[in-house]
Design a protein around this motif. Sequence first.
Motif, mmCIF file in Angstrom:
data_model
loop_
_atom_site.group_PDB
_atom_site.id
_atom_site.type_symbol
_atom_site.label_atom_id
_atom_site.label_comp_id
_atom_site.label_asym_id
_atom_site.label_seq_id
_atom_site.Cartn_x
_atom_site.Cartn_y
_atom_site.Cartn_z
ATOM 1 N N ASP A 174 0.824 -1.205 0.000
ATOM 2 C CA ASP A 174 0.000 0.000 0.000
ATOM 3 C C ASP A 174 0.861 1.260 0.000
ATOM 4 O O ASP A 174 0.685 2.173 -0.789
ATOM 5 N N ARG A 188 2.635 1.889 -3.156
ATOM 6 C CA ARG A 188 1.780 2.457 -4.198
ATOM 7 C C ARG A 188 1.627 3.938 -4.007
ATOM 8 O O ARG A 188 1.689 4.728 -4.922
ATOM 9 N N ARG A 189 1.444 4.328 -2.746
ATOM 10 C CA ARG A 189 1.134 5.738 -2.508
ATOM 11 C C ARG A 189 2.339 6.643 -2.564
ATOM 12 O O ARG A 189 2.242 7.778 -2.974
#
Lengths: 721, 126, 97
Positions: free
Chosen positions: A635, A638-639
Amino acid sequence: MAAVGSACLLVGLLAALYAVGSALYGARTGRRQWVVSSRRAMYALAGLTVGATAIIQAAYYRSDFSFALVAENSSTTTPLFYKLTALWSSQAGSLLLWVLLLSLFSSAVLFSTRRRHREIAPYATAVLAGLAAVFASLMLVYASPFEVLVNPPVEGSGLNPLLRHPAMMIHPTMLYSGYVGFSVPFAFAVGALITRRTGADWIRSTRRYTLIAWTFLGFGIMLGALWSYSELGWGGYWAWDPVENASLMPWLTGTAFLHSIMVQERRGMLKVWNASLIVATFVLALLGTFLVRSGILESIHAFGASTIGTPFLIFIGVVLAGSVALILSRLGDLRTEARLDSLLSREAFFLLNNLVLVGICFVIFWGTFFPLISEAVTGTRASVGPPWFNRYSTPLVLVLVLLSGVGPVIAWRRVTASSLRRAFLVPVAATAVTLVALLLFTSAAESTASLIMFCLVAFVISVVGQEFARGAAGRRTMTGEGRVAALFGLVARNRRRYGGYIVHVGIALLIVGVAGSSAFPEQRDVRLAPGQSMELEGYRLTYREATARILDDRSGTGAPITLGAIIDVEKDGERFQLSPSRNYFGSNAASAERPVAGFFEGEATSEVDLRWGLSHDLWSAVRPDLGVLDEAVRDADRRFAGAEFREAQGLVVAALAERYRRQAPPAQFRTLVSPLVAWIWIGGGVMLLGALTALWPTPDGRQRRVRSLYAARVGRELSRA
Amino acid sequence: MAALSTVVVLAAALVWTSFSAATQASTPSQVRASADPERSYELTGKVVNGSVESGAEDLRFAVRDRDGTAAVPVVYSGVIPDPFREGREVIVEGRMRGGTFVAERDSLVTKCPSKFSKDNQASASR
Amino acid sequence: MEYALAVIVLLGVVALVVAAPLRPGAEAEAKEDARRAELEAAKEAKYREIRDAELDLRMGKLSEADHRVTDRELREQAITILRELDELAPEEQPAAR
């Protein structure tokens, strides 16, 4: 500044070459000024090398990344201690260290013997300067510490985290001091052979330096073992790894040498043997240096195929061939002055001790180089492992310990029944008592080898105790001193002898540690969730909670993240805690696409926690399972992927560490109970104490020498007036 | 005289047993092609990227030739050395069992990148 | 440029250091000091050997007969050294011992 450093090296090489030339010229023509000049060239080389080292250290201190060496081995976040000791973690830096130590040692020796050995000293100077010249050339041609980067990076690569341990920083300097130190007796031996002055004089002067080198090397080996045990995740201290072996071999032959020169001094025997031993020791020391830098053997240290491999090997070959030729040509001058009177004599036992030490060295040599030997013989590379080494070295070590108890008390020339009785009655009785006690009260009988070891150790300690007691008693009758004063007086007046005895006790204690921890270890690998327990040897270990530290590593390595566990330990009502952990250093290769995952996959080291004890150690290591963070990591990647990842990386990683702590998933634990392992370090410490005792200079001799020199000068000047 | 002959005998015994006690060093392609299931081998090569799976009881990964692609799957249990990572060179001892290399416990050695050589190979760690 | 300059300067310094003893006149005194130091060291070593032999006798590592022979040899050698020392400086102060 780098240019100045480079200039220091070049001028240093020229100074060394000059020293070789002028020393030889002075020796041949008998014109002493040239010998003095060559000595001064050595001092100059020392000064230049110190200067070059200072320049590099300053660059490390400043984190000056225009120096390639600094950029590759340090970073702005590296703690200061590791910055200043990073010099020898690189090839160029360790070559510089070699030349530094060599020039300093040589200067010290040449200065202290400047008025003596007038025939031998010039050749010794030439040899030492020649060695320095070879290393300096290797540096200048293959691996200069002063390489400059045209575009210095903003941040350096940092020091390999595995090396961030105080022992690892001192270990190389100690080893190198040992290796380099052996060049001194080697140089003087060569000088003695060339000039055919093969009496015991050259030994007397250089014995001190041999002992110093031996002490450094031994201490360095000890530190390596200590680091392996307390830092690496496997809980052992010796793996029979090729580079470990390479450091032990010259130490063994050096030990043999220190013993057999006593026979040469006393009886004029073993001259060829001694000359060969010191050559072997020095060649093995060079080989030890070489093995760390070449890729010829698969090893923990073998740093892959390096650039200086072949020239270095040729150099070693030249040294070996030249020395052997020299010895062969001087066999006539090395003839023995006396013969062995009896096989039951100290001379014979010293020779036996030498044979055993060389035997152990041969076993290690054979096993270490076996991959190359088998490739030459059978065409395929094969290697032998620790079981093979243990099988062949253990009986030899047993014999060695026995000899270390017999040697100090057996008579010179020949023993008589009465001298034997006087020497061994008490020790043998003490050993018998120990044997009975061990059989009755401990489980030592489970391992025959260990049982024998422990009995031999009791033998050695009682022999040495007897020596001290008798010596002190004898002194008391002569001087009427009190018991304690007599003991101190005895040791002070006979430092070499009693220092040596203390070393024997140290070795005995060390063997106790080795025997105990290799015959009776208990180990368990388990996966525990918080709250779960395991049992080992009466200990109950419970994984209480997980820990996460940000930039707060207890051992001072500067690690950004430390994940660990707190273990509650309980045994027989006693409670304490262990907190093993794992340091995560990230890596500079963490890419913009995977800033967070890349961090956790970067360099990581295990921080062991252990509880020392005289009877046994409790040792634990943890390997956190980061699987629970996988999704969060993906996560985050990705960010935060992108060019600005560096800023975000720190915060995100810290947050994830905190999450690990709160979630506390199960982790992998290795726990060890190692009996008696602390005695290895204690024994090593005692050996060091003994060596220092033996080395301590006697004030009487020195004072008298100085006074008489002054008086002589007064006499001379008066006669001129 | 007795001492000398004992020494020679011991040395001979040493030399003899070393050849039978030794494990042969092999690359993945060698081990795949011709491995005797009764003999133990010392496998050297690089860990294949993406092949590492750490299970509850053991570690699985694949090792390939240093300069090639022939790979062999490995099953290992025991201490995982700190520098162990995809793409790094490893040495592991064990036997071939039906296409998989079953490693001996605690025999994994990883070389970590070093600054000593031209192409950044270096020291290994247990 | 910096490099060449540094080399020249350093070479100069080293040359000064190593050429000092090559100037005429520094020779004579060194010889005698060296011989004296050599003999002093030999004397100390010999005294130590005599003491060691005595200790060995007391501790039972040297038989009486062997010690007598060894002690006599060593003392003779020590006397030779002392005689050579005396020959070196006939006006040596008696305090120098």
